[in-house]
Design an enzyme around this catalytic site. Structure first.
Site, short mmCIF file in Angstrom:
data_model
loop_
_atom_site.label_atom_id
_atom_site.label_comp_id
_atom_site.label_asym_id
_atom_site.label_seq_id
_atom_site.Cartn_x
_atom_site.Cartn_y
_atom_site.Cartn_z
CG ASP A 45 8.84 -25.48 9.06
OD1 ASP A 45 8.47 -24.34 9.34
OD2 ASP A 45 8.16 -26.51 9.33
CB SER A 46 9.43 -19.83 7.60
OG SER A 46 10.57 -19.57 8.41
CG ASP A 84 10.39 -24.86 12.74
OD1 ASP A 84 9.79 -25.05 13.81
OD2 ASP A 84 10.11 -23.93 11.96
CD GLU A 181 2.27 -19.32 12.34
OE1 GLU A 181 2.26 -18.87 11.18
OE2 GLU A 181 3.00 -20.26 12.72
#
Length: 264
Positions: A45-46, A84, A181
């Site tokens: 979804d980046s 995602d 992350e």
């Protein structure tokens, strides 16, 4: 490249073999990544930030992830493709099942979900229904408004212990990959050693089983800034294919991420 499955990643973890992964959003780059034999691609979804120019990932929809998953699968038939689950697409187990089905039908081999212990029931339900899950811990970008920005997570002892507990709980629930992350390298090492499943890191030091980068960061073409945990491999090599090869080699040899890319 032969077709990659979760069994390959499990075998590599047992053998102590590190592996590189990268985000992908279209057929052309996913084909390039497969030609260079990157085993795992993430339709992240980046894309909301690097493709759409948004400030965060929250506006991204399931339909958009499904569209890009179809594109990536078209270019890379053999990679393990993770997709995602966007913001609020798994607020309930029923929503999670319905939206995960769309992504799997679009060509994903696995979905990625952000969250700690609270998401265990949903992961269990998905796993029971033949949907493999990657559990995303640490800096979970969909929680940016809770965190007050994109900040390193797990720096104090209590939160670090909770993250270890979360990882083990989600593994027990059926998660087949853990993604960490922006967490301290020492915490990532603890979780990697504690978990039987592969652990992939981004901004989590070089002790994890795998590494992942946003492709735009790897090529130094991100619109806003270069994160501390990333490296411009294209600037170092001058060629995209050589940059990908260098990234793979540096990950496999434990050279990337180096100390300057790591949080303490």
């Amino acid at each position: 490249m032969k077709k990659i499955s979760i069994n390959d990643l499990m075998k590599w973890k047992q053998e102590g073999r590190k592996f590189a992964t990268v985000t992908a959003y279209d057929a052309s780059f996913s084909q390039l990544f497969e030609q260079q034999e990157i085993p795992v691609l993430l339709v992240g979804d980046s894309l909301g930030m690097v493709l759409q120019g948004k400030n965060d990932t929250l506006p991204v929809t399931t339909e958009e992830i499904a569209y890009h998953t179809r594109c990536v699968r078209a270019g890379s038939p053999n990679s393990l493709v993770m997709a995602d689950m966007p913001f609020m697409s798994y607020a309930t187990p029923q929503q999670a099942c319905e939206n995960a089905a769309k992504l799997m039908q679009a060509g994903a081999n696995m979905v990625k979900i952000e969250g700690g212990e609270w998401i265990a029931e949903t992961i269990s339900i998905l796993a029971e229904r033949a949907v493999p899950v990657c559990a995303h811990l640490g800096l979970t970008p969909q929680s940016v408004n809770i965190f007050g920005g994109f900040k390193v997570q797990g720096r104090d002892e209590e939160k670090a212990d909770q993250m270890v507990k979360d990882a083990l709980t989600l593994e027990k629930a059926g998660a087949q990959i853990i993604l960490l992350e922006c967490v301290p390298a020492s915490l990532a090492e603890r979780i990697t050693k504690a978990c039987r499943v592969p652990v992939i890191g981004i901004g989590a030091g070089n002790s994890t089983d795998g590494q992942i980068l946003v492709m735009h960061d790897m090529f130094g073409i991100s619109a806003n800034y270069m994160p501390k945990f990333s490296k411009n491999f294209l600037a170092e090599t001058g060629d995209m294919r050589a940059a990908i090869t260098k990234y793979i080699q540096d990950v496999e040899q434990g050279l990337f991420p180096a100390a300057e890319h790591t949080f303490n």
